[in-house]
Design a protein around this motif. Structure first.
Motif, PDB file in Angstrom:
ATOM      1  N   ALA A 112       0.814  -1.204   0.000  1.00  0.00           N
ATOM      2  CA  ALA A 112       0.000   0.000   0.000  1.00  0.00           C
ATOM      3  C   ALA A 112       0.856   1.266   0.000  1.00  0.00           C
ATOM      4  O   ALA A 112       0.456   2.304  -0.517  1.00  0.00           O
ATOM      5  CB  ALA A 112      -0.918  -0.016   1.225  1.00  0.00           C
ATOM      6  N   ARG A 113       2.043   1.190   0.601  1.00  0.00           N
ATOM      7  CA  ARG A 113       2.887   2.383   0.712  1.00  0.00           C
ATOM      8  C   ARG A 113       3.749   2.623  -0.520  1.00  0.00           C
ATOM      9  O   ARG A 113       4.304   3.695  -0.676  1.00  0.00           O
ATOM     10  CB  ARG A 113       3.834   2.235   1.908  1.00  0.00           C
ATOM     11  N   GLY A 114       3.931   1.596  -1.315  1.00  0.00           N
ATOM     12  CA  GLY A 114       4.803   1.752  -2.473  1.00  0.00           C
ATOM     13  C   GLY A 114       6.235   1.408  -2.120  1.00  0.00           C
ATOM     14  O   GLY A 114       6.525   0.944  -1.009  1.00  0.00           O
ATOM     15  N   SER A 115       7.152   1.632  -3.057  1.00  0.00           N
ATOM     16  CA  SER A 115       8.516   1.153  -2.870  1.00  0.00           C
ATOM     17  C   SER A 115       9.513   2.283  -2.666  1.00  0.00           C
ATOM     18  O   SER A 115      10.704   2.090  -2.832  1.00  0.00           O
ATOM     19  CB  SER A 115       8.935   0.290  -4.067  1.00  0.00           C
ATOM     20  N   ASP A 116       9.051   3.465  -2.300  1.00  0.00           N
ATOM     21  CA  ASP A 116       9.984   4.571  -2.068  1.00  0.00           C
ATOM     22  C   ASP A 116      10.789   4.306  -0.794  1.00  0.00           C
ATOM     23  O   ASP A 116      10.219   4.221   0.291  1.00  0.00           O
ATOM     24  CB  ASP A 116       9.171   5.868  -1.925  1.00  0.00           C
ATOM     25  N   PRO A 117      12.129   4.180  -0.904  1.00  0.00           N
ATOM     26  CA  PRO A 117      12.930   3.798   0.282  1.00  0.00           C
ATOM     27  C   PRO A 117      12.820   4.797   1.424  1.00  0.00           C
ATOM     28  O   PRO A 117      12.995   4.441   2.587  1.00  0.00           O
ATOM     29  CB  PRO A 117      14.359   3.744  -0.253  1.00  0.00           C
ATOM     30  N   SER A 118      12.503   6.070   1.130  1.00  0.00           N
ATOM     31  CA  SER A 118      12.482   7.065   2.205  1.00  0.00           C
ATOM     32  C   SER A 118      11.301   6.847   3.159  1.00  0.00           C
ATOM     33  O   SER A 118      11.267   7.419   4.235  1.00  0.00           O
ATOM     34  CB  SER A 118      12.422   8.466   1.618  1.00  0.00           C
ATOM     35  N   LEU A 119      10.351   6.010   2.764  1.00  0.00           N
ATOM     36  CA  LEU A 119       9.209   5.741   3.640  1.00  0.00           C
ATOM     37  C   LEU A 119       9.501   4.642   4.645  1.00  0.00           C
ATOM     38  O   LEU A 119       8.713   4.385   5.538  1.00  0.00           O
ATOM     39  CB  LEU A 119       8.001   5.325   2.792  1.00  0.00           C
ATOM     40  N   TYR A 120      10.635   3.971   4.479  1.00  0.00           N
ATOM     41  CA  TYR A 120      10.887   2.784   5.299  1.00  0.00           C
ATOM     42  C   TYR A 120      12.109   2.975   6.178  1.00  0.00           C
ATOM     43  O   TYR A 120      13.031   3.730   5.831  1.00  0.00           O
ATOM     44  CB  TYR A 120      11.099   1.569   4.394  1.00  0.00           C
ATOM     45  N   ALA A 121      12.099   2.277   7.301  1.00  0.00           N
ATOM     46  CA  ALA A 121      13.295   2.241   8.148  1.00  0.00           C
ATOM     47  C   ALA A 121      14.281   1.247   7.537  1.00  0.00           C
ATOM     48  O   ALA A 121      13.886   0.338   6.807  1.00  0.00           O
ATOM     49  CB  ALA A 121      12.930   1.822   9.560  1.00  0.00           C
ATOM     50  N   ASP A 122      15.576   1.442   7.852  1.00  0.00           N
ATOM     51  CA  ASP A 122      16.606   0.537   7.332  1.00  0.00           C
ATOM     52  C   ASP A 122      16.433  -0.843   7.984  1.00  0.00           C
ATOM     53  O   ASP A 122      16.557  -0.967   9.198  1.00  0.00           O
ATOM     54  CB  ASP A 122      17.979   1.132   7.670  1.00  0.00           C
ATOM     55  N   PRO A 123      16.142  -1.869   7.194  1.00  0.00           N
ATOM     56  CA  PRO A 123      15.893  -3.180   7.817  1.00  0.00           C
ATOM     57  C   PRO A 123      17.168  -3.897   8.242  1.00  0.00           C
ATOM     58  O   PRO A 123      17.125  -4.787   9.092  1.00  0.00           O
ATOM     59  CB  PRO A 123      15.189  -3.967   6.709  1.00  0.00           C
ATOM     60  N   LEU A 124      18.293  -3.515   7.671  1.00  0.00           N
ATOM     61  CA  LEU A 124      19.512  -4.289   7.916  1.00  0.00           C
ATOM     62  C   LEU A 124      19.945  -4.276   9.378  1.00  0.00           C
ATOM     63  O   LEU A 124      20.169  -5.337   9.963  1.00  0.00           O
ATOM     64  CB  LEU A 124      20.627  -3.805   6.996  1.00  0.00           C
ATOM     65  N   PRO A 125      20.048  -3.081  10.027  1.00  0.00           N
ATOM     66  CA  PRO A 125      20.444  -3.104  11.444  1.00  0.00           C
ATOM     67  C   PRO A 125      19.503  -3.944  12.293  1.00  0.00           C
ATOM     68  O   PRO A 125      19.931  -4.584  13.257  1.00  0.00           O
ATOM     69  CB  PRO A 125      20.386  -1.630  11.850  1.00  0.00           C
ATOM     70  N   GLN A 126      18.222  -3.956  11.933  1.00  0.00           N
ATOM     71  CA  GLN A 126      17.289  -4.766  12.725  1.00  0.00           C
ATOM     72  C   GLN A 126      17.605  -6.247  12.599  1.00  0.00           C
ATOM     73  O   GLN A 126      17.546  -7.000  13.577  1.00  0.00           O
ATOM     74  CB  GLN A 126      15.865  -4.461  12.278  1.00  0.00           C
ATOM     75  N   ALA A 127      17.967  -6.647  11.352  1.00  0.00           N
ATOM     76  CA  ALA A 127      18.371  -8.049  11.164  1.00  0.00           C
ATOM     77  C   ALA A 127      19.652  -8.341  11.939  1.00  0.00           C
ATOM     78  O   ALA A 127      19.802  -9.396  12.560  1.00  0.00           O
ATOM     79  CB  ALA A 127      18.564  -8.330   9.684  1.00  0.00           C
ATOM     80  N   LEU A 128      20.581  -7.368  11.906  1.00  0.00           N
ATOM     81  CA  LEU A 128      21.848  -7.554  12.630  1.00  0.00           C
ATOM     82  C   LEU A 128      21.588  -7.685  14.122  1.00  0.00           C
ATOM     83  O   LEU A 128      22.186  -8.523  14.804  1.00  0.00           O
ATOM     84  CB  LEU A 128      22.794  -6.371  12.379  1.00  0.00           C
ATOM     85  N   VAL A 129      20.676  -6.865  14.644  1.00  0.00           N
ATOM     86  CA  VAL A 129      20.374  -6.918  16.081  1.00  0.00           C
ATOM     87  C   VAL A 129      19.846  -8.296  16.446  1.00  0.00           C
ATOM     88  O   VAL A 129      20.247  -8.878  17.461  1.00  0.00           O
ATOM     89  CB  VAL A 129      19.369  -5.820  16.465  1.00  0.00           C
ATOM     90  N   LEU A 130      18.966  -8.828  15.577  1.00  0.00           N
ATOM     91  CA  LEU A 130      18.419 -10.158  15.868  1.00  0.00           C
ATOM     92  C   LEU A 130      19.534 -11.183  15.977  1.00  0.00           C
ATOM     93  O   LEU A 130      19.588 -11.985  16.914  1.00  0.00           O
ATOM     94  CB  LEU A 130      17.446 -10.577  14.769  1.00  0.00           C
ATOM     95  N   THR A 131      20.456 -11.145  15.004  1.00  0.00           N
ATOM     96  CA  THR A 131      21.583 -12.081  15.032  1.00  0.00           C
ATOM     97  C   THR A 131      22.409 -11.887  16.295  1.00  0.00           C
ATOM     98  O   THR A 131      22.776 -12.848  16.974  1.00  0.00           O
ATOM     99  CB  THR A 131      22.475 -11.864  13.799  1.00  0.00           C
TER     100      THR A 131
END
Lengths: 115, 536
Positions: free
Chosen positions: A60-79
């Motif tokens: 629904a939001r589209g694919s504009d990266p500025s609308l999203y938080a960076d997912p990578l650090p979140q994945a790193l935190v999980l690891t």
């Protein structure tokens, strides 16, 4: 928000380092855990703080990266959390073994001489 | 492109993982099948490593540009996906770790494997972490593989249990857990500034940073450098090492001989990748040079002060780390090739030495090691049954003492850098390269480096001959009993060092080619990443 996060990380890291340098194994493991929390928050903060921005792409939001938080650090935190959890558990076992074998919870396996 | 060769770079990670999984279910009493699985897996890793070595040299087909094999996991291209990169340096380190592991594994099968539970699976997981750390082209994956190898090493250092091991293990684990946290901070900081974790992309992005971001990056790099220096046992971050290595079971200590070199490897890898954009302080230059010298000095003092052979061996590992750090910090790139030769030789020799020590000291009591302590107690001491399972097992080899003497002597020659074995060739070429370098490097550095090499060698000779006399000219004890599978691995390692000395010419050419490829960072970057125009 940044200052709150920075203070939280600072407090956790400071207490963690203090405890890490204490002579009792239990204090050391608490110190390591607190440091671990501080580091996890720090990694999370490195993805820049955003409110209301999901890390996963929403149709629904589209694919504009500025609308999203960076997912990578979140994945790193999980690891990092998983690895930290496992190593803490392992360290606990060693701590108990040390207590059982030496009869003291001093990190050197013997009490330092009291003046 | 033939199908399976394409997947070669992942094999050194998958094989030990698979072996560890297979080794877990069978009960510990079923020794033969377990030993067979572990041996087969380690041999297969050695074969894969040798194949990668040939591939990096361009003798095997599928490598990409400049003999660098890139394996994109899941087929995602480089800056986004995770890659494994098998270049010459990685192939050398893989072969080295597989060789050392094979020797330590065969040795452990004689007795040590039974001193505790789950030795074989942990051993394979250690190899998985090692191989992964050498292969990965991604900063965070490097952290994960470091953790895998450390987690396995925590288990291995405690193998056999006992108060000494638990105490040393506690310190070892605490230091490494703290270092891991610093690693995470460094990785997060570097990601936060550059927006990438890919090591090749990192070098490229570094040139684009503004001054403010550059400062933050330097901070992250400094933290990363500290972590690698802790792993590499650089002074003053190395106080955990002698205790842990001396307390660990000998085959474990033998394979640990390469663990410090993982830190050295990581430093070298980052230094060469970031070289073009100006490597931050911990990865090279005067700073690293003096750090290396201080490490050599600390190790030398330790070698002279130590009263137990196992501790001397630990300090010798520190000396070799210091030598490598000083060589990498030396101005210019002429020392990298000889340093790699020295690395291989010193790892093989220290691995063999840890095992020789245990065989030579078998049947002696701890009190015999304390110089100037009454030797009357000798022979009456109690033997720790848990530490020496099946003490009398095995066929007595008549020439056991002669073999041990020869092996000890060879290791001493190798570790102190005396002719005619490869230790000498390594130190001599380092020395020669340092003296030949002066146009770019201050003469003072060459002098200091040479003095450090010679003095640390002298200290090694003094300590080893002093303690060697105590062990070998001790007439009041029965000759130790050896099994063939204990003597074999040590002989293999020493013979490999001999071969390295005899084939010094071709070997040095390969190492020099490795050094050239390393210092030409663009080859690595070009092989991993798409062409600059295509990059986002």
């Amino acid at each position: 928000m940044e200052i709150v996060l920075a203070l939280a990380i600072g407090t956790l890291a400071g207490s963690g380092i203090y405890l890490l340098l204490r002579p009792r194994t239990f204090q050391v493991i608490m110190g390591l855990s607190l440091l671990g929390y501080a580091v996890n928050l720090f990694i999370f903060g490195m993805g820049r703080l955003r409110t209301g921005a999901p890390p996963v792409i929403d149709a629904a939001r589209g694919s504009d990266p500025s609308l999203y938080a960076d997912p990578l650090p979140q994945a790193l935190v999980l690891t990092a959390i998983v690895i930290g959890f496992a190593t803490t558990a392992l360290f606990l076992v060693v701590l108990l073994a040390s207590r059982g074998l030496s009869g003291t919870d001093h990190v050197d396996g013997r009490e330092s001489e009291k003046p | 492109m033939s199908g399976w060769l394409q997947h070669l770079p992942i094999l050194p990670v998958l094989l030990p993982l698979l072996a560890a999984v297979l080794l877990l279910p069978p009960s510990e009493t079923r020794r033969r099948p377990r030993a067979a699985i572990a041996l087969a897996a380690t041999l297969a890793q050695l074969a894969a490593a040798v194949a990668l070595l040939a591939m990096a040299d361009g003798r095997l087909a599928p490598a990409g540009g400049g003999g660098i094999g890139v394996y994109a996991l899941g087929g995602w291209p480089a800056p986004f996906g995770i890659v494994l990169v098998a270049d010459r340096l990685a192939a050398i380190m893989l072969t080295l770790s597989a060789t050392l592991a094979l020797a330590a594994l065969v040795y452990s099968l004689a007795r040590w494997e039974r001193a505790g539970s789950h030795f074989l699976p942990l051993f394979q997981l250690l190899l998985m972490g090692l191989n992964g750390a050498f292969l990965t082209g991604d900063l965070f994956n490097l952290f994960v593989f470091f953790e895998v190898l450390l987690a396995a090493s925590y288990g291995l250092v405690l193998h056999g249990s006992g108060a000494m091991r638990v105490k040393a293990g506690l310190h070892y684990i605490a230091v490494n857990l703290a270092a891991s946290l610093v690693f995470l901070v460094a990785a997060a900081l570097i990601y936060g500034v550059t927006g990438t974790l890919n090591m090749a992309e990192l070098g490229r992005r570094l040139a684009l940073l503004d001054a403010h971001e550059r400062t933050l990056f330097e901070l992250g790099a400094a933290l990363l450098g500290v972590v690698f220096l802790v792993k590499a046992a650089a002074w003053p971050l190395n106080f955990w090492l002698p205790g842990a290595y001396a307390a660990a079971a000998p085959p474990v200590a033998g394979v640990f001989a390469i663990l410090t070199k993982v830190g050295v490897y990581a430093l070298l890898r980052f230094a060469t990748l970031l070289e073009d954009a100006g490597a931050p302080a911990p990865f090279g230059g005067d700073w690293l040079f003096y750090c290396g010298l201080a490490t050599i000095a600390a190790g030398t003092v330790g070698v002279l002060a130590a009263q137990k052979l196992a501790r001397v061996a630990g300090f010798l590992v520190i000396v070799s780390s210091g030598t490598l750090l000083a060589a990498f910090g030396f101005t210019g790139t002429a020392l990298t090739g000889p340093a790699l030769y020295y690395l291989v030789s010193s790892v093989l020799a220290s691995g063999a030495f840890f095992m020789v020590i245990e065989m030579a000291e078998r049947g002696r009591t701890a009190s015999a090691d304390l110089l100037a302590v009454s030797f009357e107690a000798f022979g009456l001491g109690d033997r720790d049954a848990a530490e020496h399972p099946d003490e009398m097992a095995g066929v007595a080899i008549p020439a056991a003492m002669a073999f041990l003497g020869l092996a000890f002597f060879s290791c001493a020659l190798l570790l102190t850098g005396l002719p005619p074995l490869s230790g000498f060739v390594g130190k001599f070429t380092l020395f020669a390269a340092a003296i030949a370098a002066p146009p770019q490097a201050p003469l003072l550095h060459a002098g200091l480096f040479g003095a450090a090499l010679l003095l640390s060698g002298l200290a090694g000779v003094i300590a080893l001959s002093r303690l060697g006399m105590r062990v070998f000219w001790d007439t009041e004890r029965p000759a130790p009993r050896l099994q063939w599978i204990e003597a074999g691995p040590v002989a293999m390692l020493v013979l490999l060092c001999l071969a390295l000395a005899l084939g010094a010419g071709p070997a040095m050419r390969y190492f020099d080619a490795t050094a050239r490829a390393l210092h030409d960072g663009q080859t690595y970057v070009g092989a991993v990443l798409p062409a600059p125009g295509a990059a986002p």
